[in-house]
Enzyme design. Structure first.
Site, PDB file in Angstrom:
ATOM      1  N   GLU A 143       0.850  -1.190   0.000  1.00  0.00           N
ATOM      2  CA  GLU A 143       0.000   0.000   0.000  1.00  0.00           C
ATOM      3  C   GLU A 143       0.884   1.238   0.000  1.00  0.00           C
ATOM      4  O   GLU A 143       1.807   1.329   0.809  1.00  0.00           O
ATOM      5  CB  GLU A 143      -0.920   0.017   1.225  1.00  0.00           C
ATOM      6  CG  GLU A 143      -1.929   1.136   1.165  1.00  0.00           C
ATOM      7  CD  GLU A 143      -2.913   1.140   2.339  1.00  0.00           C
ATOM      8  OE1 GLU A 143      -3.733   2.061   2.396  1.00  0.00           O
ATOM      9  OE2 GLU A 143      -2.848   0.242   3.194  1.00  0.00           O
ATOM     10  N   GLY A 283       3.274   2.244  10.422  1.00  0.00           N
ATOM     11  CA  GLY A 283       3.112   1.584  11.711  1.00  0.00           C
ATOM     12  C   GLY A 283       2.773   0.117  11.537  1.00  0.00           C
ATOM     13  O   GLY A 283       3.317  -0.742  12.227  1.00  0.00           O
ATOM     14  N   MET A 285       0.347  -2.772   8.587  1.00  0.00           N
ATOM     15  CA  MET A 285      -0.396  -2.935   7.337  1.00  0.00           C
ATOM     16  C   MET A 285      -1.351  -4.102   7.460  1.00  0.00           C
ATOM     17  O   MET A 285      -0.983  -5.176   7.937  1.00  0.00           O
ATOM     18  CB  MET A 285       0.595  -3.155   6.200  1.00  0.00           C
ATOM     19  CG  MET A 285      -0.049  -3.327   4.841  1.00  0.00           C
ATOM     20  SD  MET A 285      -1.038  -1.898   4.382  1.00  0.00           S
ATOM     21  CE  MET A 285      -2.285  -2.678   3.354  1.00  0.00           C
ATOM     22  N   GLU A 320      -5.545  -2.634  12.764  1.00  0.00           N
ATOM     23  CA  GLU A 320      -5.300  -3.487  11.597  1.00  0.00           C
ATOM     24  C   GLU A 320      -6.266  -4.668  11.557  1.00  0.00           C
ATOM     25  O   GLU A 320      -6.692  -5.088  10.479  1.00  0.00           O
ATOM     26  CB  GLU A 320      -3.853  -3.972  11.582  1.00  0.00           C
ATOM     27  CG  GLU A 320      -2.810  -2.872  11.653  1.00  0.00           C
ATOM     28  CD  GLU A 320      -2.994  -1.764  10.633  1.00  0.00           C
ATOM     29  OE1 GLU A 320      -3.560  -2.021   9.547  1.00  0.00           O
ATOM     30  OE2 GLU A 320      -2.580  -0.626  10.914  1.00  0.00           O
ATOM     31  N   HIS A 323      -9.603  -3.590  10.156  1.00  0.00           N
ATOM     32  CA  HIS A 323      -9.563  -3.419   8.699  1.00  0.00           C
ATOM     33  C   HIS A 323     -10.041  -4.670   7.965  1.00  0.00           C
ATOM     34  O   HIS A 323     -10.386  -4.578   6.773  1.00  0.00           O
ATOM     35  CB  HIS A 323      -8.133  -3.111   8.253  1.00  0.00           C
ATOM     36  CG  HIS A 323      -7.835  -1.652   8.101  1.00  0.00           C
ATOM     37  ND1 HIS A 323      -8.669  -0.763   7.461  1.00  0.00           N
ATOM     38  CD2 HIS A 323      -6.758  -0.911   8.497  1.00  0.00           C
ATOM     39  CE1 HIS A 323      -8.139   0.442   7.469  1.00  0.00           C
ATOM     40  NE2 HIS A 323      -6.973   0.378   8.095  1.00  0.00           N
TER      41      HIS A 323
END
Length: 890
Positions: A143, A283, A285, A320, A323
């Site tokens: 990303e 930080g 992903m 995360e 997400h």
């Protein structure tokens, strides 16, 4: 890229032949030019032959013509620094060509199989984007546009594919082979190499691809979902770090349970892997089923991590994980929609942390971060809406506006609808768009339909940049108080005129007699509006924007005594803290601007000392909240308050004056409350590490020490040395060293040396050692920072280490804003040196120089001069060029 700009680019990709462009003129990508990609890629098969210096990648793409897009006779596959070894279509060599790094392949039929082979050099990848080497292991960061550095692909978030990945390599070097999804097969080749095959059944965009290969061990514990499925949860680290992973694993389990309970989201794979990596630009992903984390947000124990570090690990693990639904199962259509996943997920991790640690203090902390990072962004040349309209380099839009303000905007919807109706809206959003690449509009429409609320005007929050200002006036009318509010949204770059936006504000009217009024929600949706509120008694005092229901600046002329009353008696913890902050801001900005008389300064100082004394004496407070009430506004926030709206008026911020008056107030508090602060420090020092009250005690201990240091440096130095020696945890040890770093005290050098010697083999703690010195109030902080850059442990190739020294220094108003411009020069030198190595990290330093328009003329000229020097250097990356050019033009 993910947007089309011209008819000659049928696949919807704006990266045209850049031969006609200079490196200084990267193209502008426009949201309005979005077009669906011309081809679907339902299946991707990747075969990696892994090596640190050379990795070969074989890619099979099953492609189908997209009936929803313009007819395309070619497919554009994005590449960055790649050269194809071979390209075939349906088993025959392809007639391909290269265009500005991209691979163009003619396709005549409606469906094809494209096979591409490439070779890449992970150990030479200093950008840390794509596949790269870190400490003998291989890992990825894709990303936003890193996948194109691995293989040729339509590297945009609206191309969703099911991935099957086979990876092979030397077993001695890469004993663990990890990828997205579930492992479906593995084996040994008998020649010292082994292989593993992974399959992810959920379609995902290329930015969510992840691969890790290295010598790792796992802390494992299964989680049973609400439907009874068992999920294998692993935290993968180097063997020597395993003992510091228990908190991360516990945080993951808490996150999984919380998301089921609060948002109804169950995990959907058999595995959930987290890998800690020491070289990482971000930080963490959220790659599907395989999160790659900066070690900073995984490793924690009491000896090496502070209480704040433990909180950060918990919060980032949660972010995360969340997400998985708000970002993975529903992803974003294009990068302009980044806040769709990030703003929503930041809100989710904030709500989670509130439930884990308490709402009041967490809310104050989140607002402090917003004001320190996002409010300056909104007031500067880099201001942009949470859904931007254009960009040159997408990595520059991973900003506090997109993340933190994005979260506040969604929080406002939650405040306006109520928790239950908001949940109905998010349920509808996930139901409608599961497996899709969605837009911010899709999210707002789902909340609108699910919660039964009209959000037509509210959509302005997605389109307009800038922090609204709400002016407050009040008048008593019989048994009610007439509250008149007026909103203005200041002009920002490209948006000179703004429309009124809906601003929800929780309000209560208290009485100075002691009666507290009931809270109610008002929504200011016009430029000027009045509301009638019931009185709780005589002498009304308005408590407004309670809980910080809206990310706005409140402008009101409230009497000093009323602020003191609210700071001591308001029943909303945030409003109580806010009143004290408002009291201090008014005093400090007035003193720094020279607009207060001696009598006014003395009266303001007395009121603030009294408010601090009340907080120290209030036995109903726990120490965690007490600590918030003993923190003065930061110099960054005072800078913005002093500069005023947009910084375009006559008043500019004077960092030197701000620092002087703030340190003077600290000294006055430390002197007047010397006995109380010493008693607080002694009481807090007696609280054991494992005491439930210990966390708050550790917090106020160091705050008290800092106030004592401002008044009596010698006494504070002695106390800090004692605290350091007695410390049985990193919070106390770091707090003591932080105070010592700013003092000319005999213990300073000894404790810094002792700290380094104790932790020199722990990279994360050595980062702290660099940061403490770069952030210090010591008069020689610039010289100290320059010397640290020559330390054997410093390197420009590790983002954590660069941030630990130079980003800390850029956030130190005393050193960075040195009147001779040495601080500005140092950061400009860092940008120029770092840009060829890691442009993404280099660009992050530019905003600190970009606020030159809001500062007094002498320093402004020095800051602007450094930006011009960077621009004149030429050959800048897209990342840095965009930031510098906008800072000079905006």
């Amino acid at each position: 890229m993910d947007i089309a700009t011209t008819p000659t680019n049928p696949e919807g990709n704006p990266e045209l032949a850049d031969a006609a462009r200079t490196p200084h003129e990267p193209p502008v990508i426009l949201r309005e030019d979005y077009r669906p990609f011309g081809w679907l890629v339902p299946e991707v098969k990747l075969d990696f032959d892994l090596g640190l210096t050379q990795t070969r990648v074989r890619t099979e793409l099953t492609v189908q013509r997209n009936a929803r897009a313009d007819h395309a006779e070619t497919i554009r596959l994005n590449g960055d620094g790649l050269k194809p070894v071979s390209v075939s279509v349906d088993g025959a060599p392809a007639d391909w060509r290269m265009d500005a790094g991209d691979l163009i392949v003619p396709l005549r039929e409606d469906a094809h199989l494209i096979v591409i082979e490439t070779e890449i050099a992970p150990s030479a990848n200093t950008q840390l984007m794509g596949l790269y080497a870190s400490g003998g292991m291989l890992c990825t960061q894709c990303e936003a546009e890193g996948f194109r550095r691995i293989t040729f692909f339509p590297d945009r978030p609206d191309v969703l594919s099911v991935y099957t990945v086979r990876m092979a390599g030397p077993k001695a070097v890469f004993p663990v082979l990890l990828c997205n999804g579930n492992k479906v097969a593995e084996g040994d080749k008998g020649d010292g190499t082994h292989w593993a095959e992974w399959h992810d059944p959920w379609p995902k965009p290329s930015y969510l691809f992840a691969l890790v290969a290295g010598d790792l061990v796992a802390n494992s514990k299964p989680f049973t979902t609400c439907s009874g499925r068992e999920v294998e949860c692993n935290i993968w680290v180097r063997k020597e770090d395993l003992a510091r992973t228990d908190h991360a694993l516990a945080s993951l389990h808490c996150s999984m349970k919380w998301d089921e309970d609060v948002f109804g989201r169950e995990y959907d794979l058999d595995l959930y892997n987290i890998v800690a990596v020491s070289d990482f630009n971000m930080g963490a992903m959220e790659n599907k089923g395989l999160n790659v984390f900066n070690t900073k947000y995984v490793l924690a124990d009491a000896d090496t991590a502070t209480d704040a570090d433990f909180d950060a690990v918990e919060g980032v693990i949660a972010h995360e994980y969340f997400h998985n639904w708000s970002g993975n199962r529903v992803t974003c259509r294009d990068w302009f929609q980044l806040s769709l996943k990030e703003g929503f997920t930041v809100l989710r991790d904030q709500l989670f942390s509130q439930d884990m640690r308490g709402e009041a203090v967490k809310r104050i902390e989140d607002v402090r971060i917003l004001r320190a990072a996002q409010f300056p962004e909104d007031a500067g040349p880099l201001a942009h809406p949470i859904r931007p309209d254009s960009y040159r380099e997408i990595s520059n839009f991973y900003t506090a506006t997109v993340y933190n303000k994005g979260a506040e905007v969604i929080r406002m919807m939650r405040s306006m609808t109520g928790v239950e109706r908001f949940r109905q809206g998010t349920d509808l959003y996930f139901e409608r768009h599961d497996g899709e690449a969605a837009t911010c509009e899709d999210f707002v429409k789902a909340i609108e339909d699910g919660a039964g609320i009209d959000l037509a005007q509210f959509r302005l929050w997605y389109r307009q940049a800038g922090t609204p200002r709400v002016a407050v006036a009040q008048a008593v009318e019989g048994e009610t108080l007439r509250l008149t509010l007026r909103q203005t949204v200041p002009p920002t770059a490209g948006q000179p005129d703004k429309q009124p936006m809906p601003i929800p504000l929780r309000v209560a009217v208290h009485s100075r007699s002691g009666a507290l009024g009931a809270e109610q929600l008002v929504v200011l949706d016009e430029e000027r509006q009045s509301f009638s509120l019931p009185l709780a008694g005589p002498d009304p005092v308005v408590s407004i924007n309670r809980g910080f229901t809206a990310p706005v600046l409140i402008e009101r002329d409230l009497a000093r005594d009323d602020l003191v009353f609210l700071a001591a008696h308001d029943d909303d913890p945030f409003a109580r803290s806010e009143a004290l902050q408002e009291l201090a801001v008014g005093h400090l900005v007035g003193a720094a601007s020279g607009t207060l008389s001696d009598e006014e300064q003395a009266a303001g100082e007395t009121a603030i000392i009294g408010a601090f004394a009340s907080s120290l004496a209030d036995n109903a407070l726990d120490d965690a909240m007490r600590g918030e009430l003993l923190v003065l506004p930061s110099e960054t926030y005072l800078f913005e308050a002093m500069a005023g709206s947009g910084g375009t008026g006559e008043r500019k911020a004077d960092p030197g004056a701000i620092h002087t008056v703030r340190e003077g107030l600290k000294a006055a508090i430390g002197t007047a409350l010397a006995a109380e602060l010493a008693a607080l420090h002694a009481r807090a020092s007696a609280v054991a590490l494992d005491d439930p009250a210990g966390r708050g005690a550790r917090k106020v201990k160091t705050i008290a020490l800092g106030l004592i240091a401002a008044a009596d440096p010698a006494r504070a130095g002695d106390l800090a040395a004692q605290q350091y020696d007695a410390a049985d945890n990193m919070t106390d040890r770091q707090g003591a060293l932080m105070v010592l770093c700013g003092l000319d005290h005999p213990a300073r050098a000894d404790k810094l040396a002792a700290f380094y010697d104790r932790y020199k083999d722990n990279a994360l703690v050595v980062d702290k050692w660099f940061t403490l010195q770069a952030l210090s109030l010591h008069p020689d902080v610039i010289e100290h920072t320059r010397a640290l850059a020559d330390h054997p442990d410093f390197t420009m190739k590790n983002p954590n280490r660069v941030r630990s020294l130079y980003m800390a220094f850029a956030g130190n108003p005393k050193g960075f804003h040195s009147a001779d411009g040495e601080g500005y020069r140092m950061i400009a030198d860092v940008i120029l040196a770092l840009d060829p190595i890691n442009p993404q990290t280099a660009a992050r330093f530019v905003p600190s120089l970009g606020r030159w328009r809001r500062i007094e003329p002498e320093r402004a000229a020095l800051m602007k001069g450094e930006l011009e020097r960077i621009m004149a250097a030429g050959k800048l990356s897209r990342d840095t060029f965009e930031q510098v050019s906008r800072s000079l033009e905006g």
